[in-house]
Scaffold this active site. Structure first.
Site, PDB file in Angstrom:
ATOM      1  N   LYS A  65       0.716  -1.101   0.120  1.00 21.16           N
ATOM      2  CA  LYS A  65      -0.107   0.200  -0.059  1.00 21.16           C
ATOM      3  C   LYS A  65       0.844   1.325   0.121  1.00 21.16           C
ATOM      4  O   LYS A  65       2.041   1.165   0.299  1.00 21.16           O
ATOM      5  CB  LYS A  65      -1.020  -0.225   1.222  1.00 21.16           C
ATOM      6  CG  LYS A  65      -1.870  -1.282   1.018  1.00 21.16           C
ATOM      7  CD  LYS A  65      -2.953  -1.249   2.322  1.00 21.16           C
ATOM      8  CE  LYS A  65      -3.849  -2.585   2.031  1.00 21.16           C
ATOM      9  NZ  LYS A  65      -5.047  -2.325   3.157  1.00 21.16           N
ATOM     10  N   TYR A 118     -12.232  -1.842  -4.123  1.00 19.91           N
ATOM     11  CA  TYR A 118     -12.956  -2.029  -2.730  1.00 19.91           C
ATOM     12  C   TYR A 118     -14.285  -1.755  -2.837  1.00 19.91           C
ATOM     13  O   TYR A 118     -14.932  -1.555  -1.700  1.00 19.91           O
ATOM     14  CB  TYR A 118     -12.187  -0.909  -1.774  1.00 19.91           C
ATOM     15  CG  TYR A 118     -10.982  -1.464  -1.540  1.00 19.91           C
ATOM     16  CD1 TYR A 118     -10.609  -2.503  -0.610  1.00 19.91           C
ATOM     17  CD2 TYR A 118      -9.593  -0.660  -1.705  1.00 19.91           C
ATOM     18  CE1 TYR A 118      -9.441  -3.146  -0.138  1.00 19.91           C
ATOM     19  CE2 TYR A 118      -8.205  -1.228  -1.296  1.00 19.91           C
ATOM     20  CZ  TYR A 118      -8.291  -2.363  -0.566  1.00 19.91           C
ATOM     21  OH  TYR A 118      -7.208  -2.552  -0.030  1.00 19.91           O
ATOM     22  N   PHE A 126     -15.749   3.594   6.303  1.00 26.84           N
ATOM     23  CA  PHE A 126     -14.171   3.991   5.929  1.00 26.84           C
ATOM     24  C   PHE A 126     -14.074   4.188   4.571  1.00 26.84           C
ATOM     25  O   PHE A 126     -13.052   4.322   4.045  1.00 26.84           O
ATOM     26  CB  PHE A 126     -13.210   3.194   6.661  1.00 26.84           C
ATOM     27  CG  PHE A 126     -13.378   1.643   6.624  1.00 26.84           C
ATOM     28  CD1 PHE A 126     -12.833   1.217   5.475  1.00 26.84           C
ATOM     29  CD2 PHE A 126     -14.241   0.941   7.368  1.00 26.84           C
ATOM     30  CE1 PHE A 126     -13.010  -0.327   4.889  1.00 26.84           C
ATOM     31  CE2 PHE A 126     -14.234  -0.394   7.121  1.00 26.84           C
ATOM     32  CZ  PHE A 126     -13.745  -0.949   6.375  1.00 26.84           C
ATOM     33  N   ARG A 155      -2.661 -14.859   4.316  1.00 31.02           N
ATOM     34  CA  ARG A 155      -3.472 -13.739   5.281  1.00 31.02           C
ATOM     35  C   ARG A 155      -2.641 -14.087   6.638  1.00 31.02           C
ATOM     36  O   ARG A 155      -2.432 -13.331   7.526  1.00 31.02           O
ATOM     37  CB  ARG A 155      -4.805 -13.944   5.248  1.00 31.02           C
ATOM     38  CG  ARG A 155      -5.481 -13.304   4.182  1.00 31.02           C
ATOM     39  CD  ARG A 155      -7.063 -13.501   3.898  1.00 31.02           C
ATOM     40  NE  ARG A 155      -7.629 -12.935   5.226  1.00 31.02           N
ATOM     41  CZ  ARG A 155      -7.975 -11.183   4.807  1.00 31.02           C
ATOM     42  NH1 ARG A 155      -7.833 -10.888   3.643  1.00 31.02           N
ATOM     43  NH2 ARG A 155      -8.459 -10.663   5.602  1.00 31.02           N
ATOM     44  N   THR A 167      -5.776  -7.165  10.368  1.00 32.75           N
ATOM     45  CA  THR A 167      -6.042  -6.064   9.835  1.00 32.75           C
ATOM     46  C   THR A 167      -5.387  -4.814  10.517  1.00 32.75           C
ATOM     47  O   THR A 167      -4.811  -3.963   9.986  1.00 32.75           O
ATOM     48  CB  THR A 167      -7.489  -5.665   9.371  1.00 32.75           C
ATOM     49  OG1 THR A 167      -8.381  -6.909   8.814  1.00 32.75           O
ATOM     50  CG2 THR A 167      -7.853  -4.493   8.708  1.00 32.75           C
ATOM     51  N   ARG A 180       2.266  -7.136   8.688  1.00 32.00           N
ATOM     52  CA  ARG A 180       1.390  -6.102   9.408  1.00 32.00           C
ATOM     53  C   ARG A 180       2.185  -5.570  10.718  1.00 32.00           C
ATOM     54  O   ARG A 180       2.088  -4.216  11.043  1.00 32.00           O
ATOM     55  CB  ARG A 180       0.048  -6.220   9.204  1.00 32.00           C
ATOM     56  CG  ARG A 180      -0.570  -5.868   7.697  1.00 32.00           C
ATOM     57  CD  ARG A 180      -2.177  -6.232   7.950  1.00 32.00           C
ATOM     58  NE  ARG A 180      -2.712  -5.961   6.753  1.00 32.00           N
ATOM     59  CZ  ARG A 180      -3.656  -6.656   6.330  1.00 32.00           C
ATOM     60  NH1 ARG A 180      -4.371  -7.617   7.020  1.00 32.00           N
ATOM     61  NH2 ARG A 180      -4.394  -6.410   5.157  1.00 32.00           N
ATOM     62  N   ASN A 238      -2.263  -0.104   6.576  1.00 30.12           N
ATOM     63  CA  ASN A 238      -1.700  -1.316   7.097  1.00 30.12           C
ATOM     64  C   ASN A 238      -0.784  -2.033   6.363  1.00 30.12           C
ATOM     65  O   ASN A 238      -0.604  -3.378   6.240  1.00 30.12           O
ATOM     66  CB  ASN A 238      -3.046  -2.240   7.799  1.00 30.12           C
ATOM     67  CG  ASN A 238      -3.911  -2.473   6.467  1.00 30.12           C
ATOM     68  OD1 ASN A 238      -3.821  -2.009   5.510  1.00 30.12           O
ATOM     69  ND2 ASN A 238      -4.956  -3.155   6.956  1.00 30.12           N
ATOM     70  N   HIS A 240      -2.447  -5.425   1.291  1.00 28.58           N
ATOM     71  CA  HIS A 240      -3.381  -6.083   1.056  1.00 28.58           C
ATOM     72  C   HIS A 240      -3.241  -7.435   0.573  1.00 28.58           C
ATOM     73  O   HIS A 240      -2.219  -8.027  -0.132  1.00 28.58           O
ATOM     74  CB  HIS A 240      -4.266  -5.417  -0.214  1.00 28.58           C
ATOM     75  CG  HIS A 240      -5.483  -6.224  -0.954  1.00 28.58           C
ATOM     76  ND1 HIS A 240      -6.620  -6.048  -0.375  1.00 28.58           N
ATOM     77  CD2 HIS A 240      -5.181  -7.144  -1.709  1.00 28.58           C
ATOM     78  CE1 HIS A 240      -7.349  -7.125  -1.024  1.00 28.58           C
ATOM     79  NE2 HIS A 240      -6.658  -7.535  -1.964  1.00 28.58           N
ATOM     80  N   GLU A 243      -9.184  -9.625  -8.662  1.00 27.93           N
ATOM     81  CA  GLU A 243      -7.958  -8.836  -8.336  1.00 27.93           C
ATOM     82  C   GLU A 243      -7.122  -8.670  -9.256  1.00 27.93           C
ATOM     83  O   GLU A 243      -6.275  -7.587  -9.604  1.00 27.93           O
ATOM     84  CB  GLU A 243      -7.642  -8.700  -6.814  1.00 27.93           C
ATOM     85  CG  GLU A 243      -9.146  -8.510  -6.030  1.00 27.93           C
ATOM     86  CD  GLU A 243      -8.581  -8.956  -4.491  1.00 27.93           C
ATOM     87  OE1 GLU A 243      -9.541  -8.348  -3.655  1.00 27.93           O
ATOM     88  OE2 GLU A 243      -7.591  -9.409  -3.919  1.00 27.93           O
TER      89      GLU A 243
END
Ligand code: ATP
Ligand code: MG
Length: 152
Positions: free
Chosen positions: A24, A64, A72, A100, A106, A117, A127, A130, A141
């Site tokens: 990100k 998203y 948010f 993950r 998150t 993270r 964070n 993704h 994606e």
């Protein structure tokens, strides 16, 4: 008949072996791209495709879209289009779940020790990375960023 059976086995073997990630904007901006990619590779993921680019607000909004009703959403779209990101399509057995696990929760304050993270994220919004949440979304994606000619 035999060929059909072999093809089917191949498809079953392929199921669940790919996931999509983005590094990100804040993590790219602060120079963490190399260290984060290194963690992914050391975590057993092979890079199929890799690209540095910047999302338009329209594309970030589309990416998203599932979060459109969340409070948010506007902040997320602004943030994800605020600077360059690094997109990658990754391969490993059990890719979505294992990735993950590697990135952690998150909210980095809840992320386990050793996760990406925990080490690199600033906040729940910023964070660092993704990770796709399903095999189906990983393919959708990846298609945002990579053509069939950019997958190796
Ligand atoms: P991602 O989809 O980016 O891998 P995730 O699956 O862990 O993250 P989601 O619930 O899908 O989490 O949320 C998508 C993204 O929206 C989060 O990564 C984070 O950047 C942002 N986000 C989620 N919850 C909040 C929140 N409460 N406040 C601000 N931003 C949030
Ligand atoms: Mg998600």
């Amino acid at each position: 008949m035999l060929l059909l059976h072999t093809e089917k086995l191949k498809q079953i073997k392929m199921a669940g072996t790919r996931t999509f990630t983005m590094i990100k904007p804040e993590a790219v901006e602060n120079g963490s791209t190399g260290a984060i990619l290194d963690k992914m590779i050391k975590g057993g993921f092979r890079i199929i495709s890799l690209k540095k680019t910047q999302l338009s607000p329209e594309l970030a909004g589309k990416f998203y879209e599932v979060h459109k009703e969340r409070p948010f959403y506007g902040e997320l779209v602004d943030y994800m289009s605020s600077g360059p990101i690094v997109a990658a399509f990754l391969e490993k057995d059990n890719a979505v779940l294992d990735f993950r696990t590697l990135i952690g929760a998150t909210d980095p304050s809840e992320a386990a020790e050793g996760t990406i993270r925990k080490e690199f994220a600033e906040s729940k919004a910023k964070n660092a990375v993704h990770g796709s949440d399903s095999d189906e979304n990983a393919e959708i994606e990846a298609s945002f960023f990579f053509t069939e000619f950019e997958r190796f």
